[in-house]
Design an enzyme around this catalytic site. Structure first.
Site, short mmCIF file in Angstrom:
data_model
loop_
_atom_site.label_atom_id
_atom_site.label_comp_id
_atom_site.label_asym_id
_atom_site.label_seq_id
_atom_site.Cartn_x
_atom_site.Cartn_y
_atom_site.Cartn_z
NE ARG A 51 -1.95 -1.97 2.78
CZ ARG A 51 -2.14 -3.21 2.35
NH1 ARG A 51 -3.16 -3.50 1.60
NH2 ARG A 51 -1.32 -4.19 2.69
CB THR A 52 3.40 2.59 2.30
OG1 THR A 52 2.63 2.19 3.42
CG2 THR A 52 3.99 3.96 2.57
CE LYS A 80 26.69 -2.82 -6.19
NZ LYS A 80 26.88 -1.81 -7.24
NE ARG A 101 7.18 0.88 4.85
CZ ARG A 101 5.96 0.35 4.87
NH1 ARG A 101 5.80 -0.92 4.56
NH2 ARG A 101 4.90 1.08 5.15
CG HIS A 129 3.49 3.97 8.67
ND1 HIS A 129 3.56 4.81 7.57
CD2 HIS A 129 3.14 2.76 8.20
CE1 HIS A 129 3.23 4.11 6.49
NE2 HIS A 129 2.98 2.87 6.84
C1 NCD Z 1 1.56 -0.93 8.16
C2 NCD Z 1 3.07 -0.81 8.34
O1 NCD Z 1 3.83 -0.99 7.38
O2 NCD Z 1 3.46 -0.48 9.46
N1 NCD Z 1 1.21 -1.15 6.83
C3 NCD Z 1 0.95 -0.06 6.05
O3 NCD Z 1 1.83 0.68 5.70
N2 NCD Z 1 -0.33 0.19 5.75
C4 NCD Z 1 0.92 -1.90 9.07
C5 NCD Z 1 1.42 -3.32 9.06
O4 NCD Z 1 2.34 -3.68 8.32
O5 NCD Z 1 0.85 -4.10 9.84
#
Ligand code: NCD
Length: 304
Positions: A51-52, A80, A101, A129
């Site tokens: 999703r993100t 590397k 991320r 997040h």
């Molecule tokens: C969440 C995360 O990555 O922290 N997912 C997301 O980005 N919607 C929640 C999860 O992974 O449980």
């Protein structure tokens, strides 16, 4: 030039403007279809995501911009031994804005210190997040009409769940918000959060049984047990199905309660709940695109 490391980087007034913009995008998408013509978003994902990453990419493409990046640390120079500080200097030459991320807490912050372009924290370990929180707040504001005066239950892995930590931090700035933390003993919300709530005199309760508090809730935020942050498989297996929200449990809830979940879901919400009008988690994913569109526009504007 602004970055986004935590939802608290924006004042509540700035967040209101961001959410107004996101709602305008929702209702008038054509108006924004060329707002980022010629701009490039880099997505640097050192940890898995559906999703993100894809909602960031969708957001940029819907604004007329383009995207590049990697979705796996193994396919980047991190394998590397390159540092994030060096990587972001390079990405700054290739893109206008970056969503990152990383499994290490604080890595996007380190990157932002060396970056010539806005960096967005798209999740750093078990820490924060912020763009999920913006998504959650926009969903609540759009569906409930307000961000104050409600009781929210957060259920599941409150220890490792970064979405939970970010959301609590953001909600304590609004008046009259009460928290109910629903988790097994081992997955309780970290002490630094309960200490903060005590310090600010914000009401909260910690319980183990979901059924016990269901009738009190205006919002129920379900979460997945964060398998990847466990030190041993045995503990994960023991805790993973601790909560399963199903139609029978939802019978106990208010008729206008909303069920939220950052997704991905594993077993914690039974699929029969998806048909209930109170299930808002798929709408939430849609709001995630609008809010990331608004965020990209706002951060690019801050570079002018
Ligand atoms: C969440 C995360 O990555 O922290 N997912 C997301 O980005 N919607 C929640 C999860 O992974 O449980």
């Amino acid at each position: 030039m602004r970055h986004l490391m935590s939802p608290l980087d924006f004042t509540p007034e700035e967040l209101d403007r961001l959410f107004d913009l996101a709602n305008d995008i929702e209702h008038n998408p054509a108006k924004y279809a060329h707002a980022c013509d010629g701009k490039i978003l880099a997505t640097c994902f050192y940890e898995p995501s559906t999703r993100t990453r894809l909602s960031f990419e969708s957001a940029m493409i819907r604004l007329g911009g383009r995207v590049l990046g990697f979705s796996d640390a193994a396919s980047s120079s991190a394998s590397k031994g390159e540092s994030v500080s060096d990587t972001i200097r390079i990405i700054s030459c290739y893109a206008d804005i970056c969503a990152m991320r990383h499994p290490k807490e604080g890595a996007p912050m380190v990157a932002s210190e060396k970056s010539h372009i806005p960096v967005i924290n798209a999740g750093d370990g078990g820490h924060q997040h912020p763009t999920q929180t913006l998504t959650d707040l926009l969903t609540i504001r759009s569906l409930k009409g307000r961000l104050h005066s409600f009781t929210i239950g957060l259920c599941g892995d409150l220890k490792f769940g970064r979405t939970v930590h970010s959301l609590i931090g953001a909600l304590i700035r609004y008046a009259n918000v009460q928290f109910v933390f629903i988790s097994p003993e081992e997955l309780r919300v970290p002490d630094y959060i309960t200490e903060l709530l005590r310090e600010k005199n914000i009401p909260f309760r910690e319980v183990i049984r979901l059924e016990e508090v269901m009738p009190d809730l205006d919002l129920l935020y379900m979460t997945r047990v964060q398998k990847e942050r466990f030190f041993n498989e045995e503990d994960y297996v023991r805790l993973k199905d601790f909560y399963i929200l199903n139609a029978a449990k939802l019978e106990l809830a208010r008729k206008d309660m909303l069920v939220l979940h950052p997704l991905p879901r594993v077993n914690e919400i039974s699929v029969e709940v998806d048909e209930d009008p109170r299930a808002a988690y798929f709408k939430q994913a849609q709001y995630g695109v609008y809010v990331r569109m608004a965020l990209i526009l706002t951060l690019l504007e801050s570079c002018r």
